[in-house]
Motif scaffolding. Structure first.
Motif, PDB file in Angstrom:
ATOM      1  N   LYS A  15      -1.904   3.406  -4.479  1.00 42.14           N
ATOM      2  CA  LYS A  15      -1.670   4.088  -3.173  1.00 42.14           C
ATOM      3  C   LYS A  15      -1.202   5.618  -2.989  1.00 42.14           C
ATOM      4  O   LYS A  15       0.048   5.519  -3.973  1.00 42.14           O
ATOM      5  CB  LYS A  15      -0.956   2.827  -1.865  1.00 42.14           C
ATOM      6  N   HIS A  16      -1.361   6.215  -2.913  1.00 40.87           N
ATOM      7  CA  HIS A  16      -0.491   7.630  -2.743  1.00 40.87           C
ATOM      8  C   HIS A  16      -1.217   7.757  -1.435  1.00 40.87           C
ATOM      9  O   HIS A  16      -1.691   8.105  -0.333  1.00 40.87           O
ATOM     10  CB  HIS A  16      -1.090   8.455  -3.881  1.00 40.87           C
ATOM     11  N   GLU A  17      -0.257   9.294  -0.829  1.00 45.48           N
ATOM     12  CA  GLU A  17      -0.410  10.508  -0.042  1.00 45.48           C
ATOM     13  C   GLU A  17      -1.484  10.436   0.104  1.00 45.48           C
ATOM     14  O   GLU A  17      -1.798  11.018   1.208  1.00 45.48           O
ATOM     15  CB  GLU A  17       0.798  11.407  -0.107  1.00 45.48           C
ATOM     16  N   GLY A  18      -2.066  11.370  -0.744  1.00 49.42           N
ATOM     17  CA  GLY A  18      -3.876  11.336  -0.648  1.00 49.42           C
ATOM     18  C   GLY A  18      -4.755  10.749  -0.818  1.00 49.42           C
ATOM     19  O   GLY A  18      -5.752  11.394  -0.593  1.00 49.42           O
ATOM     20  N   GLY A  19      -4.452   9.545  -0.652  1.00 50.26           N
ATOM     21  CA  GLY A  19      -5.065   8.445  -0.678  1.00 50.26           C
ATOM     22  C   GLY A  19      -5.208   7.508  -2.048  1.00 50.26           C
ATOM     23  O   GLY A  19      -4.207   7.378  -2.956  1.00 50.26           O
ATOM     24  N   THR A  20      -6.437   6.391  -1.275  1.00 47.56           N
ATOM     25  CA  THR A  20      -5.692   5.541  -2.482  1.00 47.56           C
ATOM     26  C   THR A  20      -7.012   5.528  -3.378  1.00 47.56           C
ATOM     27  O   THR A  20      -7.870   5.333  -3.468  1.00 47.56           O
ATOM     28  CB  THR A  20      -6.284   4.063  -2.041  1.00 47.56           C
ATOM     29  N   VAL A  21      -6.607   5.267  -5.478  1.00 48.66           N
ATOM     30  CA  VAL A  21      -7.246   5.688  -5.588  1.00 48.66           C
ATOM     31  C   VAL A  21      -7.614   3.695  -6.409  1.00 48.66           C
ATOM     32  O   VAL A  21      -6.608   3.736  -6.862  1.00 48.66           O
ATOM     33  CB  VAL A  21      -6.594   6.138  -7.120  1.00 48.66           C
ATOM     34  N   GLU A  22      -8.450   3.310  -6.399  1.00 49.66           N
ATOM     35  CA  GLU A  22      -8.852   2.264  -7.467  1.00 49.66           C
ATOM     36  C   GLU A  22      -9.678   2.713  -9.194  1.00 49.66           C
ATOM     37  O   GLU A  22     -10.807   3.720  -9.456  1.00 49.66           O
ATOM     38  CB  GLU A  22      -9.816   1.576  -6.589  1.00 49.66           C
TER      39      GLU A  22
END
Length: 368
Positions: free
Chosen positions: A282-289
Motif C-alpha cells: 500500500k502506497h499513496e500512489g496506489g496499491t501494488v500486488e
C-alpha cells in the motif's frame, strides 16, 4: 544494522521506529530459535526433582514476565486509525488528515500533534460539539483547523506551506480497568510538501533463503523500491484451494534501507506442498500486488547432528544426559536474555509515555 519488526507493527509515519509495539531483534536471536525449540522438547521435567526445580523456575519466571510485558505493550499500542501513511501536496494546496476509531476514546477531546524534531500539540477538538481549542502556543496554530466526521475527525490545512512538512498524529485518553486512563495514538500521517508527484513502488517477490529451515519452514521476501514518498505498508495473502485469498497474520519481519523496503514472511511447513502467495504494498500512489509460488519439501525430523554418527562410538546414557543438560542451559540463557532485553525496552517505553503524559497534562492545565 537493519530494523526488524514483528507482525502487525508498521513503521511510523516518518519512517522512524515510533510504534510502541515495535521491537528490534538481532540476527542471532532469529537464527537460534529453531534448534532451541527442538532442544527444549527433549527434556522432561519432574516436579518432585529438587535438582530440576530451579531450571523450571528459570523458564516459568521469564514467561510470566513476558506475559506482563505483552499486556503492557497491547495497552500502549496505537488504537486510533490513520489510514494514510503519507500525503503529498504542493505549496498553497489544501490537505485533510483523517483520524478514525475515536469512539474508543474515554474523553470528549481528540488531540492533534505535529512531529518534526519534537512532538508539539497543535489543537484539540470536542467530539460532541466540534469546538476547537488552540491554547497550546503552537507557532502555526492559525494555519490549522479541525472538523468532526463520522466516527472520527480531520485536521485541515487550507493553505499548505513548506514548513508544514511533518508527521501528524491524533490521540485521546482511553479508559481502562479500575477507572485508569491512558493515552492512545494513531500510527501517524506524514505530510510531504513538494512539487513532485507520488510514484508507485516497483514490487517483486522471491524466496528469502535458498534452503528450508530445520523445522520445515520457508520464507518469502517482498521488495518495494523506486517509490516516492518512500513509506509503504505490506500485507500478505495466500491463495486457497477454492481460488479465494486468505489474509496471513503469521511471523513477518520488515527491513528498511534507503530507497527500498522489504517484508519477509515466515512460512510454516504443513507437508510437501506448493502454494501461491500474494504480496500487497500500500502506497499513496496506489496499491501494488506481486505474487509467487513457493514449494516446501517435507520437514526434517530434528536439528542436523554436529558430527556424523559413523565417525563416533555409541554414546553412553551419561553423555546423552550431559548433552541434554547443556542444550537446556543454553536455551534458558538465550531465553532469559531475550526477556531481559524486552523488559528494558518496556521500561524505556513506560518512561517515555510518563514524560509525554506529564507534558500533555501541563498543556491541558494551561489551556483550561
Amino acid at each position: 544494522m537493519f530494523l526488524l519488526q514483528s507482525s502487525g507493527c508498521a513503521a511510523g509515519a516518518d519512517g522512524s521506529s515510533e510504534r510502541l509495539s515495535e521491537t528490534t531483534w538481532s540476527s542471532s536471536d532469529l537464527t537460534a530459535r529453531p534448534c532451541l525449540a527442538s532442544a527444549a522438547s527433549e527434556l522432561h521435567f519432574s516436579p518432585a526433582s529438587p535438582e530440576e526445580t530451579p531450571l523450571l523456575t528459570m523458564i516459568l519466571l521469564p514467561a510470566a514476565a513476558l506475559c506482563c510485558l505483552a499486556s503492557a505493550l497491547v495497552t500502549m499500542a496505537a488504537q486510533l486509525i490513520q489510514d494514510h501513511l503519507t500525503l503529498t501536496r504542493r505549496v498553497g494546496g489544501k490537505v485533510s488528515i483523517s483520524c478514525g476509531g475515536t469512539k474508543v476514546c474515554g474523553s470528549d477531546y481528540v488531540h492533534w500533534y505535529q512531529k518534526k524534531e519534537t512532538f508539539s500539540q497543535i489543537l484539540d477538538i470536542n467530539k460532541k460539539n466540534g469546538n476547537v481549542g488552540k491554547g497550546y502556543n503552537h507557532p502555526q496554530k492559525d494555519d490549522f483547523s479541525a472538523v468532526n466526521k463520522q466516527n472520527g475527525c480531520e485536521l485541515q490545512i487550507n493553505k499548505v506551506k513548506l514548513d508544514h512538512s511533518a508527521s501528524y498524529y491524533c490521540a485521546c485518553w482511553k479508559s481502562g480497568l479500575h477507572s485508569y486512563y491512558y493515552y492512545i495514538f494513531g500510527s501517524g500521517t506524514k505530510l510531504v510538501v513538494t512539487d513532485e508527484q507520488p510514484v508507485k513502488p516497483v514490487v517483486s517477490v522471491y524466496p528469502a533463503a535458498s534452503t528450508v529451515g530445520p523445522e520445515g519452514s520457508g520464507s518469502l521476501l517482498c521488495l518495494a523500491s523506486a517509490m516516492f514518498p518512500p513509506l509503504v505498508r505490506f500485507s500478505w495473502k495466500r491463495q486457497k484451494e477454492d481460488g479465494g485469498l486468505e489474509e496471513l497474520e503469521g511471523e513477518q519481519l520488515e527491513i528498511r534501507e534507503s530507497g527500498r523496503t522489504a517484508s519477509i514472511l515466515m512460512i510454516p511447513q504443513k507437508g510437501h506442498s506448493t502454494e501461491k502467495y500474494h504480496c500487497y504494498v500500500k502506497h499513496e500512489g496506489g496499491t501494488v500486488e506481486a505474487h509467487t509460488q513457493q514449494e516446501l519439501p517435507a520437514a526434517a525430523a530434528s536439528c542436523p547432528p554436529e558430527r556424523e554418527p559413523a565417525d563416533l562410538p555409541a554414546l553412553q546414557p551419561a553423555d546423552l544426559s550431559f548433552q541434554g543438560e547443556c542444550r537446556v542451559k543454553l536455551f534458558c540463557l538465550l531465553y532469559t536474555v531475550l526477556i531481559v532485553k524486552s523488559l528494558v525496552y518496556c521500561c524505556g517505553l513506560s518512561l517515555m509515555m510518563m514524560r509525554m503524559m506529564v507534558v500533555v497534562n501541563n498543556n491541558n492545565a494551561h489551556h483550561h
